[in-house]
Design a protein around this motif. Sequence first.
Motif, PDB file in Angstrom:
ATOM      1  N   MET A   1       0.821  -1.182   0.000  1.00 13.06           N
ATOM      2  CA  MET A   1       0.000   0.000   0.000  1.00 13.06           C
ATOM      3  C   MET A   1       0.871   1.254   0.000  1.00 13.06           C
ATOM      4  SD  MET A   1      -3.052  -1.092  -0.087  1.00 13.06           S
ATOM      5  CE  MET A   1      -3.941   0.352   0.344  1.00 13.06           C
ATOM      6  N   ALA A   2       1.874   1.241   0.847  1.00  9.84           N
ATOM      7  CA  ALA A   2       2.752   2.410   0.933  1.00  9.84           C
ATOM      8  C   ALA A   2       3.475   2.642  -0.395  1.00  9.84           C
ATOM      9  CB  ALA A   2       3.753   2.232   2.066  1.00  9.84           C
ATOM     10  N   TYR A   3       3.881   1.576  -1.048  1.00 13.90           N
ATOM     11  CA  TYR A   3       4.605   1.684  -2.314  1.00 13.90           C
ATOM     12  C   TYR A   3       3.722   2.330  -3.390  1.00 13.90           C
ATOM     13  CZ  TYR A   3       7.080   0.228  -6.524  1.00 13.90           C
ATOM     14  OH  TYR A   3       7.724   0.212  -7.731  1.00 13.90           O
ATOM     15  N   ILE A   4       2.499   1.843  -3.494  1.00 12.94           N
ATOM     16  CA  ILE A   4       1.576   2.399  -4.493  1.00 12.94           C
ATOM     17  C   ILE A   4       1.219   3.836  -4.140  1.00 12.94           C
ATOM     18  CG2 ILE A   4      -0.751   2.202  -5.471  1.00 12.94           C
ATOM     19  CD1 ILE A   4      -0.388  -0.849  -5.258  1.00 12.94           C
ATOM     20  N   ALA A   5       0.952   4.091  -2.870  1.00 12.00           N
ATOM     21  CA  ALA A   5       0.620   5.452  -2.443  1.00 12.00           C
ATOM     22  C   ALA A   5       1.749   6.419  -2.795  1.00 12.00           C
ATOM     23  CB  ALA A   5       0.335   5.477  -0.949  1.00 12.00           C
ATOM     24  N   LYS A   6       2.968   5.981  -2.620  1.00 13.62           N
ATOM     25  CA  LYS A   6       4.116   6.832  -2.948  1.00 13.62           C
ATOM     26  C   LYS A   6       4.156   7.135  -4.445  1.00 13.62           C
ATOM     27  CE  LYS A   6       9.116   7.078  -2.401  1.00 13.62           C
ATOM     28  NZ  LYS A   6      10.313   6.385  -1.929  1.00 13.62           N
ATOM     29  N   GLN A   7       3.822   6.160  -5.268  1.00 21.00           N
ATOM     30  CA  GLN A   7       3.840   6.349  -6.717  1.00 21.00           C
ATOM     31  C   GLN A   7       2.808   7.370  -7.180  1.00 21.00           C
ATOM     32  OE1 GLN A   7       3.338   2.335  -8.192  1.00 21.00           O
ATOM     33  NE2 GLN A   7       5.524   2.207  -8.654  1.00 21.00           N
ATOM     34  N   ILE A   8       1.689   7.443  -6.491  1.00 19.03           N
ATOM     35  CA  ILE A   8       0.638   8.377  -6.907  1.00 19.03           C
ATOM     36  C   ILE A   8       0.599   9.617  -6.013  1.00 19.03           C
ATOM     37  CG2 ILE A   8      -0.761   6.581  -7.993  1.00 19.03           C
ATOM     38  CD1 ILE A   8      -2.578   6.639  -5.515  1.00 19.03           C
ATOM     39  N   PHE A   9       1.665   9.797  -5.249  1.00 19.02           N
ATOM     40  CA  PHE A   9       1.815  10.969  -4.387  1.00 19.02           C
ATOM     41  C   PHE A   9       0.615  11.131  -3.455  1.00 19.02           C
ATOM     42  CE2 PHE A   9       3.928  11.800  -8.460  1.00 19.02           C
ATOM     43  CZ  PHE A   9       5.242  11.827  -8.016  1.00 19.02           C
ATOM     44  N   SER A  10       0.304  10.049  -2.762  1.00 22.52           N
ATOM     45  CA  SER A  10      -0.833  10.024  -1.857  1.00 22.52           C
ATOM     46  C   SER A  10      -0.413   9.401  -0.531  1.00 22.52           C
ATOM     47  CB  SER A  10      -1.959   9.213  -2.497  1.00 22.52           C
ATOM     48  OG  SER A  10      -3.091   9.232  -1.689  1.00 22.52           O
ATOM     49  N   GLU A  11      -1.288   9.476   0.432  1.00 19.33           N
ATOM     50  CA  GLU A  11      -1.023   8.888   1.746  1.00 19.33           C
ATOM     51  C   GLU A  11      -1.662   7.499   1.824  1.00 19.33           C
ATOM     52  OE1 GLU A  11       0.928  10.214   4.096  1.00 19.33           O
ATOM     53  OE2 GLU A  11       1.306  11.847   2.678  1.00 19.33           O
ATOM     54  N   PRO A  12      -0.945   6.501   2.342  1.00 15.84           N
ATOM     55  CA  PRO A  12      -1.501   5.140   2.435  1.00 15.84           C
ATOM     56  C   PRO A  12      -2.772   5.070   3.285  1.00 15.84           C
ATOM     57  CG  PRO A  12       0.827   5.154   3.039  1.00 15.84           C
ATOM     58  CD  PRO A  12       0.415   6.564   2.820  1.00 15.84           C
ATOM     59  N   GLU A  13      -2.928   5.970   4.219  1.00 18.10           N
ATOM     60  CA  GLU A  13      -4.091   5.958   5.102  1.00 18.10           C
ATOM     61  C   GLU A  13      -5.395   6.242   4.352  1.00 18.10           C
ATOM     62  OE1 GLU A  13      -1.313   7.941   5.729  1.00 18.10           O
ATOM     63  OE2 GLU A  13      -0.435   6.445   7.058  1.00 18.10           O
ATOM     64  N   LEU A  14      -5.296   6.880   3.196  1.00 13.02           N
ATOM     65  CA  LEU A  14      -6.494   7.194   2.417  1.00 13.02           C
ATOM     66  C   LEU A  14      -7.215   5.930   1.960  1.00 13.02           C
ATOM     67  CD1 LEU A  14      -5.302  10.225   0.264  1.00 13.02           C
ATOM     68  CD2 LEU A  14      -6.836  10.239   2.237  1.00 13.02           C
ATOM     69  N   TYR A  15      -6.474   4.837   1.822  1.00 17.07           N
ATOM     70  CA  TYR A  15      -7.068   3.571   1.402  1.00 17.07           C
ATOM     71  C   TYR A  15      -8.180   3.151   2.360  1.00 17.07           C
ATOM     72  CZ  TYR A  15      -7.401  -1.398   0.255  1.00 17.07           C
ATOM     73  OH  TYR A  15      -7.866  -2.640  -0.090  1.00 17.07           O
ATOM     74  N   ALA A  16      -7.944   3.298   3.642  1.00 21.55           N
ATOM     75  CA  ALA A  16      -8.925   2.891   4.648  1.00 21.55           C
ATOM     76  C   ALA A  16     -10.168   3.786   4.628  1.00 21.55           C
ATOM     77  CB  ALA A  16      -8.297   2.912   6.037  1.00 21.55           C
ATOM     78  N   GLN A  17     -10.046   4.977   4.085  1.00 20.54           N
ATOM     79  CA  GLN A  17     -11.166   5.924   4.054  1.00 20.54           C
ATOM     80  C   GLN A  17     -12.033   5.759   2.803  1.00 20.54           C
ATOM     81  OE1 GLN A  17      -9.482   9.825   4.435  1.00 20.54           O
ATOM     82  NE2 GLN A  17      -8.437   9.321   6.344  1.00 20.54           N
ATOM     83  N   TYR A  18     -11.606   4.946   1.862  1.00 21.65           N
ATOM     84  CA  TYR A  18     -12.338   4.794   0.603  1.00 21.65           C
ATOM     85  C   TYR A  18     -13.673   4.101   0.852  1.00 21.65           C
ATOM     86  CZ  TYR A  18     -13.225   3.879  -4.319  1.00 21.65           C
ATOM     87  OH  TYR A  18     -13.788   3.842  -5.561  1.00 21.65           O
TER      88      TYR A  18
END
Length: 115
Positions: free
Chosen positions: A1-18
């Motif tokens: 999750m952190a790896y993908i979030a870094k690629q799209i310039f986002s925070e990994p925590e946003l995944y849980a909020q989706y």
Amino acid sequence: MAYIAKQIFSEPELYAQYDWTGRSITYHLTQIREFFGLREDTIEDAQETTEWLCQHVLHHDHEFEHLKERVYRRFHELKIVPPTPERIERLIRSAIYTYEESFFQATYQKLPSTS
């Protein structure tokens, strides 16, 4: 999750909020399928996959895990989003049943009536 979030310039925590149950997920999944050139599976795809297993795979392999791998690979080759794992398992079990029924019926037909 952190790896993908870094690629799209986002925070990994946003995944849980989706919102995984709202209309957005349907829209986003459609966008993802279109981007990769995929389509959703249909009942006809399941029937064709069952026939394909019977004609090309089951005559030499009944190992369930191998069959799952072959089915997933088949869906990938056809650019179809595979159904749920439960539906894949039902599809494989149905194909095995169909193949065995056909095999046993063909074998029975070849037996002399005196047997």
